[in-house]
Enzyme design. Structure first.
Site, PDB file in Angstrom:
ATOM      1  N   LYS A  29      45.194  45.033  38.332  1.00 14.04           N
ATOM      2  CA  LYS A  29      43.819  45.816  38.136  1.00 14.04           C
ATOM      3  C   LYS A  29      44.351  47.219  38.214  1.00 14.04           C
ATOM      4  CE  LYS A  29      39.627  46.814  40.631  1.00 14.04           C
ATOM      5  NZ  LYS A  29      38.948  46.313  41.702  1.00 14.04           N
ATOM      6  N   SER A  60      34.269  45.691  41.145  1.00 19.13           N
ATOM      7  CA  SER A  60      34.833  46.445  40.143  1.00 19.13           C
ATOM      8  C   SER A  60      35.958  45.713  39.504  1.00 19.13           C
ATOM      9  CB  SER A  60      35.447  47.786  40.862  1.00 19.13           C
ATOM     10  OG  SER A  60      36.460  47.389  41.889  1.00 19.13           O
ATOM     11  N   SER A 111      33.954  43.809  45.403  1.00 15.37           N
ATOM     12  CA  SER A 111      34.858  44.038  43.973  1.00 15.37           C
ATOM     13  C   SER A 111      35.598  42.831  43.579  1.00 15.37           C
ATOM     14  CB  SER A 111      35.442  45.394  44.009  1.00 15.37           C
ATOM     15  OG  SER A 111      34.778  46.423  44.008  1.00 15.37           O
TER      16      SER A 111
END
Length: 498
Positions: free
Chosen positions: A108, A183, A207
């Protein structure tokens, strides 16, 4: 002077060895060329690693297959921020060791992976290259995981969507008109589309669990400090964020957890896990504590998860969380906004430009502005959040686990939570959608989204099971039982690479 890449040197060395061997052998003794190997079939990371270790496939073959899968679906889902395919090929051709040696994945774009850009979804960080690994990334590199690049995230991970202005919206493989959540939206979209079996994800307010729910994959948020997050000495007043992964299989999540454990004595090692044997007392809490609406499809999916637990012999008890959701949300949001303000300052320092819409998004600016206006309230908010941990854990006096929705609705259309939407409207939408997950971050508790249901229109809806801090093993064992009772791995979205 011609400079050879590591990959070219390795290829050249191999060719030289092969030519030397042929020159030494009599012509009649040269064996028939081996049959061409087939393209590896997609499998979870545990199976991929086992195949590589057994010599049934190679790390390079698995990387090439994953690159082909990424190229097949990326134009439709836009989940990759930075491709590092050539570096991945070079890494796969080298010597790898660890529990997932040679298995391809993505990192990520909020943490540093040495040699790759870390952009955090921000236009103002263009050109930033990581010179060393984040502590969590070091664990993954040590496990032999091969990174194919960085997955998409909203700016600084500050919103429950993944539509950064720097990269454009990431799309949900189940319906490309809708978002994958955030996210860790890029990570969940890539796993859902079967590009890789797992991908790095992080969770500061939902997230991991939110995109796991909206993309139909498994996602566990570890207990605070169970896995590495950042360098020692940089800890905030309250650590709400954790690192882990989104996966197709529960066993991958367990093995990844075990490979990345901090091992600092704060918790006993995870150890071996198996499907849960003992029966639990599960508190069923479908109502949002903030009073926001719950979508009928999500309510039905959560009730179906409760019924599955009853069918498995667990005791399911109607439960109302005894917390002031409005007050908790206000304190959490102010703390969150203060982080947005700090991020804007960091981007300004890196870019050499003043804080403004040229380098940070309107949503980030709006949060930072709120934090500046209410800076005097921040100490009390932090005190409230620190005290909440004991309030949360007191709820488990007669309960083992709490079952609730992950989000207020299934995945919403692209643009509904775009970072340049009207700030007040966007705030209302975000709080209505992401009203369930933050309490577990504040309490440092283990919590997971399990893909047990799909809406009538075919959108995944996860069920959230939450325990105390340190209950990671219990949740994993429950997840293994649920996975066996209602398997999800063979249920693939319309946009799938396999």
């Amino acid at each position: 002077m011609l400079k050879l890449s590591r990959r070219a040197m390795l290829a050249g060395s191999a060719a030289a060895v092969a030519l030397a061997a042929c020159s030494r052998a009599p012509k009649e003794e040269v064996a028939d060329a081996p049959a061409a190997r087939t393209v590896p079939t997609y499998a979870d990371g545990t199976a991929m690693a086992a195949g590589i270790a057994a010599g049934e496939t190679t790390a390079l073959e698995q990387v090439e297959a994953a690159v082909a899968r990424a190229n097949a679906v990326e134009p439709r889902i836009n989940a990759i921020v930075t491709e590092t395919f050539e570096v991945a090929r070079s890494d796969a051709a080298g010597l790898l060791s660890g529990a997932f040696a040679g298995v391809p994945s993505f990192i990520k774009d909020l943490i540093d992976w040495r040699g790759a850009p870390t952009l955090a979804g921000s236009r103002g960080l263009a050109g930033h290259i990581a010179t060393e690994d984040n502590p969590f990334a070091r664990k993954w590199r040590g496990a032999g995981i091969v990174s194919l690049g960085k997955s998409a995230t909203p700016e600084a991970g500050l919103i429950s969507s993944t539509e950064p202005l720097s990269n454009g919206p990431t799309r949900n493989p189940w319906d490309v008109s809708r978002f994958p959540g955030g996210s860790s939206g890029g990570a969940a979209a890539l796993v859902a589309a079967r590009v890789v079996p797992f991908a790095h994800a992080s969770d500061g307010g939902g997230s991991i669990r939110i995109p796991a729910s909206t993309c139909g994959v498994f996602g566990l948020k570890p207990s605070r400090d169970r896995l590495p997050y950042s360098e020692l000495g940089n800890a905030p007043p309250l650590q709400i964020s954790v690192n882990h992964a989104v996966t197709i299989s529960v066993r991958d999540s367990i093995a990844l957890f075990r490979a990345a454990e901090a091992n600092d004595g704060a918790y006993p090692p995870l150890g071996e896990t198996a499907p849960l044997k003992r029966r639990l007392r599960i508190g069923f809490a479908p109502e949002p504590t903030t009073g926001t609406p719950l979508h009928p499809d999500t309510r039905a999916a959560t009730e179906a998860a409760a019924q599955l637990c009853r069918d498995l012999g667990h005791t399911v008890i109607d439960f109302t969380m005894p917390i002031d959701g409005v007050k908790l949300t206000d304190a959490f949001l102010l703390y969150w906004a203060a982080g947005a303000g700090q991020f804007a300052q960091q981007v300004a320092a890196f870019s050499g430009k003043p804080i403004g819409p040229e380098i940070v998004e309107p949503w980030t600016l709006g949060l930072g502005g709120m934090a500046a206006r209410r800076i005097g309230d921040l100490p009390a908010a932090i005190g409230y959040l620190l005290a909440f941990e004991s309030v949360y854990h007191a709820m488990f006096g007669s309960l083992d686990v709490i079952l609730s929705p992950v989000t207020g609705s299934p995945a919403v259309p692209i643009g509904d939570q775009a970072p340049d939407a009207d700030y007040d409207t966007l705030m209302e939408r975000v709080l209505g959608f992401a009203s369930y997950t933050a309490p577990m971050n504040v309490a440092g508790a283990a919590s997971m989204s399990v893909p047990l249901a799909w809406s009538p229109s075919g959108l995944p809806i996860g069920a959230m099971f939450s325990g105390r801090k340190g209950d990671d093993a219990l949740l994993f064992e429950l997840a293994l039982e649920l996975e066996a009772a209602r398997p999800w791995a063979d249920r693939k979205p319309p946009v799938s690479a396999t």
